[in-house]
Design a protein around this motif. Structure first.
Motif, short mmCIF file in Angstrom:
data_model
loop_
_atom_site.label_atom_id
_atom_site.label_comp_id
_atom_site.label_asym_id
_atom_site.label_seq_id
_atom_site.Cartn_x
_atom_site.Cartn_y
_atom_site.Cartn_z
N PHE A 91 0.71 12.33 4.30
CA PHE A 91 1.39 11.16 4.83
C PHE A 91 0.98 10.94 6.29
O PHE A 91 0.45 11.84 6.94
CB PHE A 91 2.90 11.31 4.71
CG PHE A 91 3.38 11.20 3.30
CD1 PHE A 91 3.54 9.97 2.70
CD2 PHE A 91 3.65 12.34 2.56
CE1 PHE A 91 3.96 9.87 1.39
CE2 PHE A 91 4.07 12.25 1.24
CZ PHE A 91 4.22 11.00 0.66
N GLN A 92 1.28 9.73 6.76
CA GLN A 92 0.78 9.37 8.08
C GLN A 92 1.33 10.27 9.18
O GLN A 92 0.64 10.58 10.14
CB GLN A 92 1.16 7.91 8.37
CG GLN A 92 0.28 7.29 9.42
CD GLN A 92 0.53 5.80 9.54
OE1 GLN A 92 1.24 5.22 8.74
NE2 GLN A 92 -0.05 5.20 10.54
N LYS B 185 3.56 5.96 -2.64
CA LYS B 185 4.80 6.66 -3.01
C LYS B 185 4.92 6.78 -4.52
O LYS B 185 5.39 7.79 -5.03
CB LYS B 185 6.01 5.90 -2.46
CG LYS B 185 6.25 6.16 -0.98
CD LYS B 185 7.47 5.41 -0.50
CE LYS B 185 7.64 5.54 0.99
NZ LYS B 185 8.59 4.55 1.50
N ASP C 53 -2.99 8.65 3.86
CA ASP C 53 -2.35 7.46 4.40
C ASP C 53 -2.75 7.28 5.86
O ASP C 53 -2.32 8.04 6.72
CB ASP C 53 -0.82 7.59 4.26
CG ASP C 53 -0.12 6.26 4.47
OD1 ASP C 53 -0.82 5.28 4.81
OD2 ASP C 53 1.10 6.20 4.31
N GLU C 54 -3.59 6.31 6.12
CA GLU C 54 -4.03 5.99 7.49
C GLU C 54 -4.47 7.23 8.25
O GLU C 54 -3.93 7.53 9.32
CB GLU C 54 -2.90 5.30 8.26
CG GLU C 54 -2.41 4.02 7.65
CD GLU C 54 -3.21 2.81 8.10
OE1 GLU C 54 -4.20 2.99 8.84
OE2 GLU C 54 -2.84 1.70 7.70
N LYS D 63 0.83 -1.21 0.00
CA LYS D 63 0.00 0.00 0.00
C LYS D 63 0.86 1.26 0.00
O LYS D 63 0.66 2.17 -0.81
CB LYS D 63 -0.92 0.04 1.24
CG LYS D 63 -1.77 -1.19 1.43
CD LYS D 63 -2.77 -0.96 2.54
CE LYS D 63 -2.12 -0.77 3.90
NZ LYS D 63 -1.57 -1.98 4.49
N SER D 64 1.82 1.30 0.92
CA SER D 64 2.64 2.51 1.06
C SER D 64 3.47 2.75 -0.20
O SER D 64 3.63 3.89 -0.64
CB SER D 64 3.58 2.38 2.25
OG SER D 64 2.83 2.17 3.41
N THR D 65 3.99 1.66 -0.79
CA THR D 65 4.77 1.81 -2.01
C THR D 65 3.91 2.39 -3.12
O THR D 65 4.35 3.26 -3.86
CB THR D 65 5.34 0.45 -2.43
OG1 THR D 65 5.95 -0.16 -1.30
CG2 THR D 65 6.36 0.61 -3.53
#
Lengths: 427, 257
Positions: free
Chosen positions: B87-88, B50, B168-169, B45-47
């Motif tokens: 971002f988180q 990005k 993100d979250e 998910k994070s990738t």
């Protein structure tokens, strides 16, 4: 006059209702009660949020002054206060530079050595080599800027904590100063020269001190009132006219009292004027320009600053350059006070006092909080203690202990307010 | 299909060394839609975030913006297209106030000085649109609640008027009330026609808010769901890998949404 005041009070009440909560037109007592209530609520919110600002240091200063005045009636005499106002300048200017570095959450240990180096550069160029004073002065100040820039760039690129790099600087600059001074060791400055005049010149004309006081209060009033009008024009929350008047009035009272006292001795000291102009100018730079905002941002969070595409390297380098420059200017004032430069220039408690002044004044050690005015307040506390000790014949041992105690208290308050700020955020 | 999606990923692959983190990823985000991106830890998910926000470059695959293939090489490119990312860690300066944080790095100036009034005015307008309770704009951000800080971070990303927002979250660190506050906000953004990619672990949030859910598993698409019709069990089993939904022909599945 009374009628006039009532008129403004009525107008502000109307504005308050317009901008904030709609409440029935209050009577006079209710208005006062509400003002007190608002004040207390404001203060409580500030304390809870960990934003004590300069309140503690002002209280400490009041305690120090009352204590010494009760021990010796000459403490608050125009003569002593005037001397005090000149004595704070040298170290105070260095402390202003320290404020910049502290805002980044870093520490600059080299400022003492840089101040000595700049004084030595000036003395050797001017006295020994006959370079014109103005040129020697500029070269001396720029030598501080250069030293600071080198340190700042090293810190930014290597990411080594500033206190380590500047510790190396402390030794290096001190060594260079000794080399420049050479075997003679001590250089006496021209008693009637430009640098000597920095701390020995007084504006004996009463009008100068009062004029400066009026200018300061007038400028504060003009700027805050302009802001108030702009905000009102677009219907944004704004200060009431009363608040603007109170604010400018408070500054006017302080400025005119100081001017009156200074005029009862020798008038406004040139050193004090330069100090205040520099502090005010740098305060504007820090709090009202794009550059200053970057300094606070980097001090708050380097990562966030990078993400907002700020140039962190430039900010760190320039801040250390400012600190080096201010150290050099401060060093010249210190040399001016004793009209000589020696191997001991810039050593001893100077560095400690400069850092202590910034911290006692309320600048946070953790970065991101503080203004240049804290250096003035902190320096006033430190110098008041020193002066009071001298006037009451207290041994220097006690002076160190007391100054140390004040510094300790200041650091504890800083840490506690930071913690309560975080707790407030979690709540 | 009447309108091309705002953003579409076609066969995106990304590898770190020998590890293939993303394999043939398909994803579409339409305007006025909230797409939830789900997956276990390490699902990629994070990738993916990005890649979309230009922090890292994909090895293969096409990114389409409104039906047109584009190259996102730097965060700057994504921002210019109209993709904003929160971002988180939010990346706020705790010591600065809300206004200063919103305009950090793009301050409005007047005669060379910061125009605090104008910045505060715009901040107030923006926040009034986003949330019912506008926080204290002049206190340090560190003194705000985590929900309010999330709101501030989202508001900041909206200043550039993006078309798509990656979150993100956003609710990971929030309590119940603050979560619903942030979800309300995302709902409003959808009503304003924005596309939102919501990365979340919280099925409750996804059910409450998302229109569609895309599940990643081990770097591959593992199913697309219409959140309104799919059951929670279906989605969860897809996340955990109890059901393998790797599409044979991804493009056709996308079209079938």
């Amino acid at each position: 006059m009374v009628k006039d005041m009532r008129g403004t009070a009525g107008a502000t009440a109307a504005e308050d209702t317009a901008s904030g909560t709609a409440s029935p037109p209050p009577g006079r007592r209710e208005a006062v009660a509400r003002a007190v209530h608002d004040g207390v609520a404001f203060l409580r919110r500030k304390v809870r949020a960990g934003e004590l600002g300069s309140l503690p240091v002002v209280l400490v200063l009041a305690v120090v002054w009352i204590t010494f005045q009760s021990l010796n009636a000459n403490f608050l005499s125009p003569r002593n206060l005037s001397n005090l106002s000149v004595d704070i300048v040298g170290t105070g200017l260095i402390a202003v530079g320290i404020v910049f570095v502290l805002l980044l959450g870093e520490l600059d240990l080299s400022v003492g050595s840089i101040s000595g180096l700049a004084a030595a550069v000036f003395a050797v160029l001017n006295v020994t080599n006959g370079v014109p004073e103005w040129l020697a002065l500029i070269v001396a100040v720029l030598s501080g800027t250069a030293a600071g820039t080198v340190q700042g760039y090293s810190i930014a690129r290597t990411r080594v904590p500033a206190f380590v790099i500047t510790l190396a600087g402390l030794l290096t600059w001190n060594g260079i100063m000794l080399a420049i001074l050479g075997s003679s060791g001590t250089v006496n400055l021209d008693e009637n020269g430009l640098v000597a005049k920095l701390t020995s010149y007084y504006f004996t004309n009463d009008a100068v001190a009062y004029g400066v006081a009026a200018l300061a209060a007038g400028a504060v009033f003009a700027v805050t009132d302009l802001d108030r009008r702009r905000r009102r024009a677009v219907g944004m929350p704004h200060r009431s006219l009363r608040a603007v008047v109170v604010r400018a009035g408070g500054i006017a009272v302080i400025a005119f009292t100081a001017a009156y006292l200074l005029n009862r001795f020798q008038g406004l000291p040139l050193a004090l004027l330069i100090f205040l102009v520099l502090v005010a100018g740098l305060d504007i730079l820090l709090r009202h320009t794009h550059y200053g905002r970057q300094v606070y941002a980097v001090g708050g969070s380097v990562d966030a600053a990078r993400r907002a595409s700020l140039n962190v390297t430039w900010v760190q380098t320039s801040v250390l350059a400012v600190s080096g420059t201010m150290a050099a200017i401060g060093g010249l004032f210190l040399a001016s006070r004793i009209t000589s430069v020696s191997q001991s220039s810039g050593t001893g408690v100077l560095l400690i006092n400069a850092i202590a002044a910034a911290v006692i004044g309320g600048t946070s050690l953790f970065g991101g909080r503080g203004t240049t005015w804290t250096a003035v307040l902190g320096m006033l506390v430190i110098q008041s203690i020193a002066s009071g000790m001298a006037i009451t014949d207290t041994p220097p041992a006690a002076q160190f202990v007391i100054t140390g105690g004040v510094l300790f208290a200041a650091v504890v308050i800083d840490a506690l307010s930071r913690r309560s700020q975080e707790a407030h955020g979690r709540a | 299909m009447p309108d091309p999606p705002l953003l579409a990923l076609r066969g995106v692959c990304k590898r770190y060394g020998v590890v293939e983190v993303l394999t043939d990823i398909e994803l579409e985000i339409h305007s006025g839609q909230v797409v939830a991106l789900l997956g276990d830890n390490g699902a990629g998910k994070s990738t993916l975030v990005k890649v979309i926000s230009g922090v890292t470059l994909p090895e293969r695959g096409v990114i389409e913006w409104q039906g047109r293939a584009v190259h996102i090489r730097r965060p700057h490119d994504a921002r210019d297209l109209g993709i904003a990312t929160v971002f988180q860690d939010l990346a706020l300066c705790g010591n600065l106030d809300v206004v200063a944080n919103l305009f950090l790095g793009r301050e409005i100036r007047r005669y060379g000085f910061l125009d605090e009034m104008e910045m505060e005015r715009r901040t107030r307008q923006l926040l009034a649109r986003l949330t019912r309770r506008v926080p204290d704009l002049r206190g340090p951000v560190a003194a705000l609640s985590s929900g309010q800080r999330q709101t501030v971070a989202i508001a900041r990303s909206l200043l550039g008027e993006p078309r798509i927002l990656l979150l993100d979250e956003p609710t990971a660190a929030l309590g119940f009330e603050q979560t619903s506050e942030v979800l309300d906000l995302v709902d409003r953004l959808r009503e304003h026609g924005m596309g939102v990619l919501l990365i979340s672990h919280n099925m409750g949030d996804v059910k409450a808010l998302a229109d569609r859910a895309a599940v990643l598993r081990l770097g591959r698409n593992n199913g697309f769901f219409d959140v309104n019709t799919a059951s929670q069990e279906q989605i969860i089993s897809s996340i955990t890998g109890a059901t393998e939904n790797v599409p044979r022909r991804p493009a056709s599945r996308e079209a079938g949404w």
